[in-house]
Write a protein that holds these residues in place. Structure first.
Motif, mmCIF file in Angstrom:
data_model
loop_
_atom_site.group_PDB
_atom_site.id
_atom_site.type_symbol
_atom_site.label_atom_id
_atom_site.label_comp_id
_atom_site.label_asym_id
_atom_site.label_seq_id
_atom_site.Cartn_x
_atom_site.Cartn_y
_atom_site.Cartn_z
ATOM 1 N N LEU A 132 9.134 8.668 -1.159
ATOM 2 C CA LEU A 132 8.191 9.691 -1.587
ATOM 3 C C LEU A 132 8.861 10.610 -2.600
ATOM 4 O O LEU A 132 10.044 10.918 -2.477
ATOM 5 C CB LEU A 132 7.698 10.530 -0.403
ATOM 6 N N ASN A 133 8.079 11.066 -3.570
ATOM 7 C CA ASN A 133 8.566 12.015 -4.566
ATOM 8 C C ASN A 133 7.387 12.903 -4.939
ATOM 9 O O ASN A 133 6.610 12.573 -5.836
ATOM 10 C CB ASN A 133 9.119 11.279 -5.782
ATOM 11 N N LEU A 134 7.238 14.011 -4.221
ATOM 12 C CA LEU A 134 6.020 14.796 -4.328
ATOM 13 C C LEU A 134 6.331 16.257 -4.637
ATOM 14 O O LEU A 134 7.320 16.819 -4.152
ATOM 15 C CB LEU A 134 5.234 14.717 -3.019
ATOM 16 N N PRO A 135 5.490 16.906 -5.450
ATOM 17 C CA PRO A 135 5.733 18.309 -5.812
ATOM 18 C C PRO A 135 5.503 19.248 -4.631
ATOM 19 O O PRO A 135 4.565 19.071 -3.855
ATOM 20 C CB PRO A 135 4.720 18.556 -6.940
ATOM 21 N N VAL A 136 6.368 20.237 -4.528
ATOM 22 C CA VAL A 136 6.215 21.261 -3.497
ATOM 23 C C VAL A 136 5.131 22.253 -3.891
ATOM 24 O O VAL A 136 4.368 22.731 -3.056
ATOM 25 C CB VAL A 136 7.564 21.985 -3.273
ATOM 26 N N HIS A 137 5.044 22.554 -5.180
ATOM 27 C CA HIS A 137 4.109 23.561 -5.659
ATOM 28 C C HIS A 137 2.834 22.916 -6.184
ATOM 29 O O HIS A 137 2.854 21.809 -6.717
ATOM 30 C CB HIS A 137 4.746 24.405 -6.762
ATOM 31 N N SER A 138 1.763 23.624 -6.051
ATOM 32 C CA SER A 138 0.488 23.203 -6.612
ATOM 33 C C SER A 138 -0.221 24.428 -7.156
ATOM 34 O O SER A 138 0.126 25.571 -6.828
ATOM 35 C CB SER A 138 -0.374 22.504 -5.549
#
Length: 334
Positions: free
Chosen positions: A187-193
């Motif tokens: 997995l490689n997912l952004p912490v911020h949105s």
């Protein structure tokens, strides 16, 4: 509250022994870690206060420490010169093993909690490395391509580890995947949105009871909890209150909804993520701050829970050259 002065050295990381509730290690650095030597303290909690059982001096700053999960006297440290050193409390002065593969500062080390025969490190050089204390070289290198501040093994699997860093992404590596699968990257997912802009993620920790839940925090002062099965749906909880960057988070080993944080605002805070169930008389809690410990007088850089005894003893360290041992229960509700 107990206190020990790390005179001349500013604390960076603190860790309770997984074998003894009366033993704590502190990784520290002279001159706030900017230049100069480091020192590893092994401290004993006694009826007469905290005493230094042993200390080891190093040529460069120490930024983190992790106890061996298989050897009660051994612990590994992360150094500013890119080295990793393994010390044994039973031996004097020098490390029993040393590795020099990272090209920049090593900022975290973490022992495998399940397999117990390996540990990982993360560095500003954009890599996470896996090590065995019995091997002269690293077992595996996992590229992150970003300054990586924190790496950690899952407490539920011997094959899963994670990392966060300056690009504000949470990376999850699964060593059961073939190397050809993006170097084991699962997995490689952004912490911020939106609407929050990306900012550096400095720390993260796995929940000890819910195997897919992770807490991440950093420069934007917020603590976010995620379920890695549904990170694209956003955080489970967002905990706001710190006035400056959050340097360390740690889930409780006793209760599934409780976590501690340490911040550059000179406080440690205790939170619930709101996941504890309610009953007929007491409603389910909401995610919120439960209390704070404001006794440090400089940046607080490390915090850790005691694994044994009553639910709530912890230790914190900071740039004020102090280790504090205190009871979380005493600050909840203030």
């Amino acid at each position: 509250m107990l206190e020990f002065r790390t005179e001349g050295f500013n604390g960076y990381g603190v860790k309770y022994s997984p074998f003894f509730d009366s033993r704590v290690a502190v990784a520290a650095a002279a001159n706030f870690g900017l230049v100069g030597n480091g020192r590893l303290y092994v401290l004993g909690l006694t009826p007469n206060g905290i005493v230094a059982e042993k200390w080891f001096d190093t040529q460069d700053s120490l930024y983190d420490v992790s106890w061996s999960e298989s050897h009660e006297n051994q612990l590994v440290v992360a150094s500013g010169d890119g080295s990793i050193k393994l010390f044994d409390v039973a031996f004097n002065d020098f490390p029993v093993q040393s590795w020099q593969e990272h090209r920049r500062e090593v900022f975290s080390v973490h022992w495998n909690l399940v397999a117990k025969d390996t540990f990982c490190s993360s560095s500003w050089d954009g890599t996470v490395k896996i090590w065995s204390p019995t091997r002269p070289a690293s077992v595996l290198t996992l590229p992150t391509q970003t300054c990586t501040y924190s790496s950690a093994w899952s407490p539920h699997s011997p094959s899963i580890l994670s990392a966060v860093g300056s690009d504000s992404y949470l990376r999850l590596f699964d060593l059961r995947l073939p190397p050809s699968t993006s170097n084991h990257l699962a997995l490689n997912l952004p912490v911020h949105s939106a609407p929050h802009p990306p900012s550096e993620a400095l720390t993260h920790d796995w929940n000890k009871y819910r195997e897919t839940v992770v807490a991440v925090a950093g420069v934007d002062r917020l603590i976010r909890t995620f379920d890695i099965r549904a990170m694209r749906q956003g955080p489970l909880a967002v905990l706001a209150g710190h006035e400056y960057a959050v340097r360390k988070v740690a889930w409780s080993p006793h209760l599934p909804d409780l976590l501690l944080s340490a911040s550059y605002d000179m406080t440690c805070r205790v939170w619930t993520d709101g996941s504890a169930p309610g009953n007929g008389k007491v409603p389910a809690p909401i995610a919120k701050e439960l209390g704070r410990m404001p006794r440090h007088t400089e940046f607080v850089t490390g915090v850790d829970w005691c694994l044994f005894g009553a639910e709530g003893w912890c230790a914190s360290c900071g740039w004020d050259e102090r280790l504090l041992v205190w009871d979380v229960r005493a600050v909840i509700g203030r």
